[in-house]
Design a protein around this motif. Sequence first.
Motif, PDB file in Angstrom:
ATOM      1  N   VAL A 105      -3.371  -2.576  -3.398  1.00 54.40           N
ATOM      2  CA  VAL A 105      -2.744  -1.466  -4.122  1.00 54.40           C
ATOM      3  C   VAL A 105      -3.569  -0.204  -3.920  1.00 54.40           C
ATOM      4  N   GLU A 106      -2.890   0.913  -3.830  1.00 53.22           N
ATOM      5  CA  GLU A 106      -3.564   2.202  -3.649  1.00 53.22           C
ATOM      6  C   GLU A 106      -3.698   2.974  -4.954  1.00 53.22           C
ATOM      7  N   GLU A 134      -8.256   7.142   6.360  1.00 53.28           N
ATOM      8  CA  GLU A 134      -8.517   5.859   5.685  1.00 53.28           C
ATOM      9  C   GLU A 134      -7.460   4.817   6.045  1.00 53.28           C
ATOM     10  N   ALA A 135      -6.281   5.265   6.459  1.00 50.32           N
ATOM     11  CA  ALA A 135      -5.218   4.382   6.979  1.00 50.32           C
ATOM     12  C   ALA A 135      -4.966   3.169   6.090  1.00 50.32           C
ATOM     13  N   GLY A 136      -4.469   3.421   4.907  1.00 54.44           N
ATOM     14  CA  GLY A 136      -4.114   2.316   4.029  1.00 54.44           C
ATOM     15  C   GLY A 136      -2.621   2.303   3.756  1.00 54.44           C
ATOM     16  N   PRO A 137      -1.794   1.641   4.574  1.00 57.94           N
ATOM     17  CA  PRO A 137      -2.152   0.817   5.724  1.00 57.94           C
ATOM     18  C   PRO A 137      -2.148   1.623   7.016  1.00 57.94           C
ATOM     19  N   GLY A 138      -2.598   0.984   8.098  1.00 56.07           N
ATOM     20  CA  GLY A 138      -2.527   1.619   9.404  1.00 56.07           C
ATOM     21  C   GLY A 138      -3.780   1.422  10.225  1.00 56.07           C
ATOM     22  N   PRO A 139      -3.818   2.035  11.399  1.00 57.75           N
ATOM     23  CA  PRO A 139      -4.975   1.910  12.288  1.00 57.75           C
ATOM     24  C   PRO A 139      -6.160   2.713  11.775  1.00 57.75           C
ATOM     25  N   LEU A 140      -7.356   2.281  12.131  1.00 55.89           N
ATOM     26  CA  LEU A 140      -8.586   2.918  11.641  1.00 55.89           C
ATOM     27  C   LEU A 140      -9.255   3.774  12.715  1.00 55.89           C
ATOM     28  N   GLU A 141      -8.473   4.284  13.656  1.00 57.35           N
ATOM     29  CA  GLU A 141      -9.047   5.036  14.768  1.00 57.35           C
ATOM     30  C   GLU A 141      -9.641   6.378  14.342  1.00 57.35           C
ATOM     31  N   GLU A 156       0.826  -1.202   0.000  1.00 57.32           N
ATOM     32  CA  GLU A 156       0.000   0.000   0.000  1.00 57.32           C
ATOM     33  C   GLU A 156       0.863   1.257   0.000  1.00 57.32           C
ATOM     34  N   ILE A 157       1.968   1.201   0.743  1.00 59.58           N
ATOM     35  CA  ILE A 157       2.848   2.365   0.851  1.00 59.58           C
ATOM     36  C   ILE A 157       3.491   2.697  -0.484  1.00 59.58           C
TER      37      ILE A 157
END
Length: 378
Positions: A72-73, A356-363, A43-44
Amino acid sequence: MSNFKKAWIYLENGMFFEARSFGANNTAVGEIVFNTSLTGYQEIITDPSYAGQFICFSMPEIGIVGTNPQDVESSNIFAKGILIRHYNEKYSNFRANKSLGEFLNFHNAMGIFGIDTRLLTKTLRKEGAMMMIASTEYSTKEDLQEILKQSPRIEEIDYIKVVSTQEPYHHKEGRFSFKTMNYTLPQTDKKILAIDFGIKKSILRELVAAGFSVEVIPHNFKAEEIIKRYQSKEFDGIFLSNGPGDPKVLKNQIIEIQKLIANNIPIFAICLGHQLLALAQGYETYKLKFGHHGGNHPIQNLQTKKIEITAQNHIYSVPEDIAKIATITHRNLFDGTIEGLLYKNAPICSFQHHPEAGPGPLESSALFNEFSKLLQKT
């Protein structure tokens, strides 16, 4: 390691490295930044906001889960390449269909391993993000130094023309469901126009998940056309997306955004869009020393006092005096920089971090629903 071609790296501070290549054989110049995420490398590297940059991963083991069509982003890799400590060519993931090296080669992006990424990260923290050159073709420090000297700096290049869509389109996919191995369908209530400066697919999916019908339009939009459509009730609000580079380069877009603001159209913005709004309101953005890149950055919601762990990818920030026209809603707990704004003079909210955290936390994903509530009031 002997099976991989040699690669050479030169940084503008004079540092010179010999390593190995597992991506495209090439010579490329870009800005080097470091990313602290532990997972989500696919994603990064497909995030269009990294256009013109080399990504140095602080996570030492990269490639373990390979790559797949879902994570994929964007449709391409706009980053110049990646720098990692250890490359895992053999991958293990039930969704994977390519190794990371195969994925990089397919998109003509460089992949370099066998380098001390801890040293690179510490150098960037101390000296700041800088330009660099990587090559599998030139091996001497002098050759690399001369090519880098003759190359334009990242802040001189408008990468938006490269990463933005060329034609309008409708996005209809919501979040990916592992139960069905497919994307959820939209439950539309409000329609928004998303202006693409390098928009991520996960942002579009979160907008759909929040109930929006989404039409994506190119970066070279004309405000007059949008205003006419808004007055005809063809849509309810505008989204300004993330994207690469220095926001001050986008002079035409800033002028067009000023016209949208003057017509009191509801606007929701993330990252580059957040910075463009500040510039359109007359407040100068500035470059951070090494930026925020990763999935573990704490911010505080100043309205609820809650701490949220967020995903971030930016190297520019908005100034403190913007508080004259906007309420500061979120702050970064690493350096105190502004992360969220609710404008006082218009139905506009903007955020520096990535909900949206793509990737990452959804807080912070509830921010998409907050914009939906803002539209209900207009």
